[in-house]
Scaffold this active site. Structure first.
Site, mmCIF file in Angstrom:
data_model
loop_
_atom_site.group_PDB
_atom_site.id
_atom_site.type_symbol
_atom_site.label_atom_id
_atom_site.label_comp_id
_atom_site.label_asym_id
_atom_site.label_seq_id
_atom_site.Cartn_x
_atom_site.Cartn_y
_atom_site.Cartn_z
ATOM 1 N N ASP A 18 -9.243 35.486 12.394
ATOM 2 C CA ASP A 18 -9.501 35.346 10.963
ATOM 3 C C ASP A 18 -9.297 36.675 10.242
ATOM 4 O O ASP A 18 -9.476 37.747 10.824
ATOM 5 C CB ASP A 18 -10.939 34.831 10.758
ATOM 6 C CG ASP A 18 -11.128 34.201 9.381
ATOM 7 O OD1 ASP A 18 -10.137 33.981 8.668
ATOM 8 O OD2 ASP A 18 -12.302 33.921 9.027
ATOM 9 N N ARG A 22 -7.220 38.418 3.817
ATOM 10 C CA ARG A 22 -7.908 39.594 3.266
ATOM 11 C C ARG A 22 -7.164 40.888 3.601
ATOM 12 O O ARG A 22 -7.128 41.825 2.812
ATOM 13 C CB ARG A 22 -9.359 39.639 3.760
ATOM 14 C CG ARG A 22 -10.279 38.730 2.950
ATOM 15 C CD ARG A 22 -11.552 38.440 3.673
ATOM 16 N NE ARG A 22 -11.351 37.446 4.729
ATOM 17 C CZ ARG A 22 -12.235 37.157 5.654
ATOM 18 N NH1 ARG A 22 -13.385 37.824 5.697
ATOM 19 N NH2 ARG A 22 -11.985 36.233 6.554
ATOM 20 N N ASN A 66 -6.867 23.396 7.707
ATOM 21 C CA ASN A 66 -5.938 24.345 7.086
ATOM 22 C C ASN A 66 -4.788 23.659 6.341
ATOM 23 O O ASN A 66 -4.096 24.299 5.544
ATOM 24 C CB ASN A 66 -5.388 25.344 8.112
ATOM 25 C CG ASN A 66 -6.398 26.378 8.578
ATOM 26 O OD1 ASN A 66 -6.361 26.830 9.724
ATOM 27 N ND2 ASN A 66 -7.320 26.782 7.702
ATOM 28 N N TRP A 67 -4.562 22.346 6.575
ATOM 29 C CA TRP A 67 -3.525 21.622 5.808
ATOM 30 C C TRP A 67 -3.827 21.654 4.320
ATOM 31 O O TRP A 67 -2.930 21.471 3.496
ATOM 32 C CB TRP A 67 -3.443 20.157 6.249
ATOM 33 C CG TRP A 67 -2.999 19.936 7.652
ATOM 34 C CD1 TRP A 67 -3.771 19.495 8.686
ATOM 35 C CD2 TRP A 67 -1.683 20.115 8.203
ATOM 36 N NE1 TRP A 67 -3.023 19.403 9.842
ATOM 37 C CE2 TRP A 67 -1.741 19.764 9.570
ATOM 38 C CE3 TRP A 67 -0.453 20.533 7.666
ATOM 39 C CZ2 TRP A 67 -0.629 19.826 10.410
ATOM 40 C CZ3 TRP A 67 0.655 20.605 8.504
ATOM 41 C CH2 TRP A 67 0.559 20.249 9.855
HETATM 42 C C1 IPE Z 1 -10.609 29.192 10.991
HETATM 43 O O1 IPE Z 1 -10.403 30.092 9.965
HETATM 44 C C2 IPE Z 1 -9.297 28.599 11.413
HETATM 45 C C3 IPE Z 1 -8.361 29.502 12.083
HETATM 46 C C4 IPE Z 1 -8.608 30.733 12.426
HETATM 47 C C5 IPE Z 1 -7.083 28.922 12.411
HETATM 48 P P1 IPE Z 1 -10.582 29.666 8.430
HETATM 49 O O2 IPE Z 1 -10.325 30.874 7.640
HETATM 50 O O3 IPE Z 1 -9.749 28.478 8.142
HETATM 51 O O4 IPE Z 1 -12.121 29.226 8.396
HETATM 52 P P2 IPE Z 1 -13.117 29.127 7.166
HETATM 53 O O5 IPE Z 1 -12.451 28.301 6.132
HETATM 54 O O6 IPE Z 1 -13.360 30.527 6.675
HETATM 55 O O7 IPE Z 1 -14.363 28.514 7.732
HETATM 56 C C1 IPE Z 2 -6.661 33.349 9.602
HETATM 57 O O1 IPE Z 2 -6.600 34.167 8.487
HETATM 58 C C2 IPE Z 2 -5.374 32.604 9.833
HETATM 59 C C3 IPE Z 2 -5.476 31.158 9.604
HETATM 60 C C4 IPE Z 2 -6.549 30.484 9.266
HETATM 61 C C5 IPE Z 2 -4.254 30.405 9.777
HETATM 62 P P1 IPE Z 2 -6.978 33.610 7.045
HETATM 63 O O2 IPE Z 2 -5.733 33.162 6.382
HETATM 64 O O3 IPE Z 2 -8.059 32.598 7.125
HETATM 65 O O4 IPE Z 2 -7.509 34.948 6.365
HETATM 66 P P2 IPE Z 2 -8.662 35.075 5.281
HETATM 67 O O5 IPE Z 2 -9.896 34.421 5.857
HETATM 68 O O6 IPE Z 2 -8.185 34.376 4.049
HETATM 69 O O7 IPE Z 2 -8.832 36.543 5.102
HETATM 70 MG MG MG Z 3 -10.087 32.744 6.978
#
Ligand code: IPE
Ligand code: IPE
Ligand code: MG
Length: 249
Positions: A18, A22, A66-67
């Site tokens: 994650d 950011r 994530n979709w």
């Molecule tokens: C969890 O991260 C999913 C992946 C790392 C693929 P998200 O960024 O989607 O989770 P939330 O929305 O902060 O809970």
């Molecule tokens: C994790 O990074 C990757 C996926 C969920 C695919 P994020 O895209 O969730 O990054 P933040 O949480 O917005 O920083």
């Molecule tokens: Mg995230």
């Protein structure tokens, strides 16, 4: 005082990668640039896991939720996945790493499914190291899919309702069906302290390590630090410290 035993290495480490968004935002870059850098981290971490001696590494790459992100981010992520699979095939073969997936892969774009199948097929005989990609994965969907498969097996006479147990149900989860052991250590980067629908049942007894490092900045030293932290923990599984110290009954 007894000397410390050999450092405990988790057999299976699961990572919620994650913080890509950011990382990019902090640099005034588009979110996809963060994901691009995140892909580089994946190679580093898979290599580091092998060097440390971690046999299974599961990476949460795309959740069922994530979709709902903006369409251009979703298609960018799918493009990166395709690129990653094409680029990593030789490296996985060279290092004898088997690729598996968990999640509803059938909903991924056809070109990604093709690449996945190609890499899975080319690496299927490797036994020492396993990389599991969680793609279109959600724990609740996994439980629903497993419950449906279990019920169908009961209906077909392959399972008996009277034998319903965790051990038997577990074989219908994506992980259980693929012979993937439960994670010993769950790491989440970026400072968030939640599981976001990832391996809820399988992490029943996982040790959890949360780090504020954003995924694109995560490296071998961070993985090693989490493994060291794991080594300092006492896994009690409901027993007392005294029972653990005196060894198996
Ligand atoms: C969890 O991260 C999913 C992946 C790392 C693929 P998200 O960024 O989607 O989770 P939330 O929305 O902060 O809970
Ligand atoms: C994790 O990074 C990757 C996926 C969920 C695919 P994020 O895209 O969730 O990054 P933040 O949480 O917005 O920083
Ligand atoms: Mg995230």
């Amino acid at each position: 005082m007894s000397s410390p035993g050999p450092a405990k290495i988790p057999q299976h480490v699961a990572i919620i990668m994650d913080g890509n968004g950011r990382w990019a935002k902090a640099r005034g870059l588009p979110r996809l640039e963060g994901h691009r850098r995140g892909v580089e981290t994946v190679r580093t971490v898979v290599d580091a896991a092998r060097e440390i001696g971690i046999r299974y590494i599961t990476l949460y790459a795309f959740s069922a939720e994530n979709w709902k992100r903006p369409a251009d981010e979703v298609s960018g992520l799918m493009g990166l996945l395709d690129y990653f699979l094409k680029r990593e095939l030789d490296n996985l073969i060279k290092n004898r790493v088997r690729l598996l997936t968990i999640g509803r892969a059938e909903a991924l774009p056809a070109n990604v499914q093709r690449e996945l199948n190609r890499v899975i097929e080319a690496t299927k005989d490797f036994q020492e190291w396993t990389l599991v990609l969680a793609l279109n994965y959600g724990s609740r969907t996994e439980v629903a899919d497993a419950a449906r498969a279990y019920a169908a097996a009961v209906q077909a006479g392959a399972e008996k309702l009277a034998d319903a147990s965790w051990e038997n149900f577990n074989r219908y989860l994506y992980t259980g069906a693929a012979g993937i052991p439960e994670p010993d250590l769950l790491i989440r980067t970026s400072g968030e302290q939640r599981v976001s629908n990832f391996l809820l049942l399988q992490c029943a007894y996982a040790e959890m390590v949360f780090t504020s490092v954003l995924w694109p900045d995560f490296g071998k030293a961070d993985l090693q630090a989490a493994v060291d932290e794991y080594g300092r923990r006492e896994r009690r599984y409901g027993l007392t410290t005294e029972q653990i110290k005196s060894g198996p009954a």
